[in-house]
Write a protein that holds these residues in place. Structure first.
Motif, mmCIF file in Angstrom:
data_model
loop_
_atom_site.group_PDB
_atom_site.id
_atom_site.type_symbol
_atom_site.label_atom_id
_atom_site.label_comp_id
_atom_site.label_asym_id
_atom_site.label_seq_id
_atom_site.Cartn_x
_atom_site.Cartn_y
_atom_site.Cartn_z
ATOM 1 N N GLY A 139 0.787 -1.224 0.000
ATOM 2 C CA GLY A 139 0.000 0.000 0.000
ATOM 3 C C GLY A 139 0.819 1.274 0.000
ATOM 4 N N ALA A 140 2.159 1.171 0.048
ATOM 5 C CA ALA A 140 3.012 2.367 0.095
ATOM 6 C C ALA A 140 3.343 2.848 -1.315
ATOM 7 N N LYS A 141 3.614 4.147 -1.412
ATOM 8 C CA LYS A 141 3.993 4.765 -2.670
ATOM 9 C C LYS A 141 5.488 5.081 -2.637
ATOM 10 N N PRO A 142 6.124 5.211 -3.804
ATOM 11 C CA PRO A 142 7.564 5.506 -3.835
ATOM 12 C C PRO A 142 7.945 6.754 -3.041
ATOM 13 N N ASP A 143 7.065 7.782 -3.017
ATOM 14 C CA ASP A 143 7.417 9.006 -2.289
ATOM 15 C C ASP A 143 7.228 8.862 -0.780
ATOM 16 N N GLU A 144 6.815 7.680 -0.322
ATOM 17 C CA GLU A 144 6.646 7.438 1.115
ATOM 18 C C GLU A 144 7.815 6.675 1.714
ATOM 19 N N ILE A 170 2.957 2.997 7.743
ATOM 20 C CA ILE A 170 1.763 3.696 7.252
ATOM 21 C C ILE A 170 0.481 2.971 7.649
ATOM 22 N N ILE A 171 0.546 2.172 8.715
ATOM 23 C CA ILE A 171 -0.626 1.395 9.116
ATOM 24 C C ILE A 171 -1.796 2.299 9.494
ATOM 25 N N MET A 178 -9.236 2.960 15.438
ATOM 26 C CA MET A 178 -8.724 2.499 16.724
ATOM 27 C C MET A 178 -9.446 1.252 17.210
ATOM 28 N N LYS A 179 -10.748 1.177 16.965
ATOM 29 C CA LYS A 179 -11.513 0.011 17.403
ATOM 30 C C LYS A 179 -10.993 -1.256 16.739
ATOM 31 N N TYR A 180 -10.695 -1.160 15.458
ATOM 32 C CA TYR A 180 -10.126 -2.322 14.748
ATOM 33 C C TYR A 180 -8.811 -2.739 15.397
ATOM 34 N N HIS A 181 -7.921 -1.778 15.663
ATOM 35 C CA HIS A 181 -6.607 -2.106 16.218
ATOM 36 C C HIS A 181 -6.725 -2.715 17.611
ATOM 37 N N VAL A 182 -7.640 -2.219 18.427
ATOM 38 C CA VAL A 182 -7.840 -2.805 19.754
ATOM 39 C C VAL A 182 -8.299 -4.252 19.609
ATOM 40 N N ASP A 183 -9.280 -4.489 18.765
ATOM 41 C CA ASP A 183 -9.784 -5.855 18.566
ATOM 42 C C ASP A 183 -8.693 -6.768 18.010
ATOM 43 N N LEU A 215 -0.831 3.494 16.736
ATOM 44 C CA LEU A 215 -0.894 2.853 15.423
ATOM 45 C C LEU A 215 -1.646 3.727 14.417
ATOM 46 N N VAL A 216 -2.720 4.362 14.863
ATOM 47 C CA VAL A 216 -3.482 5.251 13.976
ATOM 48 C C VAL A 216 -2.647 6.470 13.590
ATOM 49 N N SER A 217 -1.737 6.895 14.472
ATOM 50 C CA SER A 217 -0.925 8.085 14.178
ATOM 51 C C SER A 217 0.128 7.829 13.118
#
Length: 338
Positions: A139-144, A170-171, A178-183, A215-217
């Motif tokens: 999911g990353a781009k070359p400029d990332e 880049i997660i 956040m709810k997804y990451h907690v679960d 993780l969201v940050s």
């Protein structure tokens, strides 16, 4: 249990008074020792006289060596300017879940939870150019690709070295929820049945929220998150494409086939599907055909049947190694590489 939250200073002017007291005491002690070792009145015929003077000279040399090679350059070095996407969260700052669950957490404290629980053993926080080419940076781009300025605000630079799990740079942009990451932290196998990630159900609710906020940050500009501007999640990907990408790495295809057009032992997969390919048949005759699904399937199962021109017949047969579902996943992944 959470470690003590400490914001390390990044410039001499930010150091505490106690630090400078210790520096003065140590410096004065070294100076006193050097003067004593070099000029103290010792018994002229004692063999130790030369040894003391030599020791004093050695301390002088090492002190000058340290000043010239480390301390002076460190104080004169220009500060690396942060990039717009540089992670920049302070203790006490919170963000609300962009996913709309109502959860709230502290990214800075979440980073400390991340470090304290060994997440760096399996995940990295940096993207390399080769990660884009090989597909590891999903999911990353070359400029990332990571730059030095991305990390100037981190309190500790523990970015990880091993990738038993995916890179997380880049997660937060990929999954701003956040709810997804907690679960996922509580029950990883609920989302990926074959995941080797351990459960973190033992963490407190606050630790889970803060870790999810961290993780969201990742991959999102701090200014936008502070302003409540929710990042746009990536479009949902065909699960067959994701499976094909995973097989591309696990089956070793990455060793011979690139996905960015660069040359390798075998032909690149980028732009392959739907385009004409010049091939050589076993009898030596040449032919031009269109790389459709039938051709891709045959190339995996019977690679020697049609060899791409200017490439060697070195690919082994994968007959019987993959299920029909896995073969289709390969094909869908190759089709996605436009």
């Amino acid at each position: 249990m959470m470690p003590h939250q400490h914001q390390p200073w990044q410039a001499p002017g930010e150091a505490s008074a106690l630090y400078w007291v210790l520096v003065v005491l140590v410096g004065a002690g070294l100076l006193a020792f050097m003067l004593w070792a070099l000029y103290a009145k010792l018994h002229p015929r004692r063999w130790t006289t030369l040894g003391y003077h030599a020791l004093g000279a050695l301390v002088v040399i090492m002190t000058v060596f340290t000043l010239v090679l480390y301390i002076i350059p460190a104080n004169q070095a220009q500060q690396i300017p942060p990039t717009a996407r540089a992670w920049d969260w302070k203790p006490g700052e919170t963000i609300k879940d962009p996913g709309g669950s109502g959860l709230e957490g502290e990214p800075y404290r979440g980073y400390l939870v991340y470090l304290a629980n060994g997440c760096t053993y399996c995940h990295t926080l940096y993207l390399r150019p080769e990660d884009i080419k090989t597909g590891w940076a999903e999911g990353a781009k070359p400029d990332e690709v990571s730059q030095m300025g991305d990390f100037v605000h981190y309190p500790f630079t523990m970015l990880g070295t091993q990738r038993d799990g995916p890179d997380l740079s880049i997660i937060g942009r990929k999954i701003p929820d956040m709810k997804y990451h907690v679960d996922h932290l509580v029950d990883p196998r609920k989302f990926k049945p074959k995941s080797v990630m351990p459960t973190y159900r033992y963490l407190s609710e606050r630790d889970l929220r803060d870790l999810a906020a961290f993780l969201v940050s990742l991959g999102n500009e701090p200014q936008k998150l502070r302003a409540g501007i929710a990042p746009t999640p990536q479009p949902t990907e065909d699960p067959r494409v994701a499976k094909g990408r995973e097989l591309y790495r696990s089956a070793g295809c990455v060793a011979c086939h690139s996905v960015d057009g660069s040359p390798n032992v075998g032909p690149t997969w980028k732009g392959l599907f739907g385009h004409e390919v010049e091939i050589v048949l076993p009898d030596g005759s040449a032919q031009t055909l269109v790389a459709d699904e039938e051709y891709l399937r045959e190339s995996i199962l019977q690679p020697a049947a049609k060899i791409v021109k200017d490439f060697q017949n070195v690919m082994p047969s994968y007959e019987g190694r993959f299920t029909d579902e896995e073969l289709q996943a390969f094909i869908e992944y190759i089709k996605s590489l436009r």
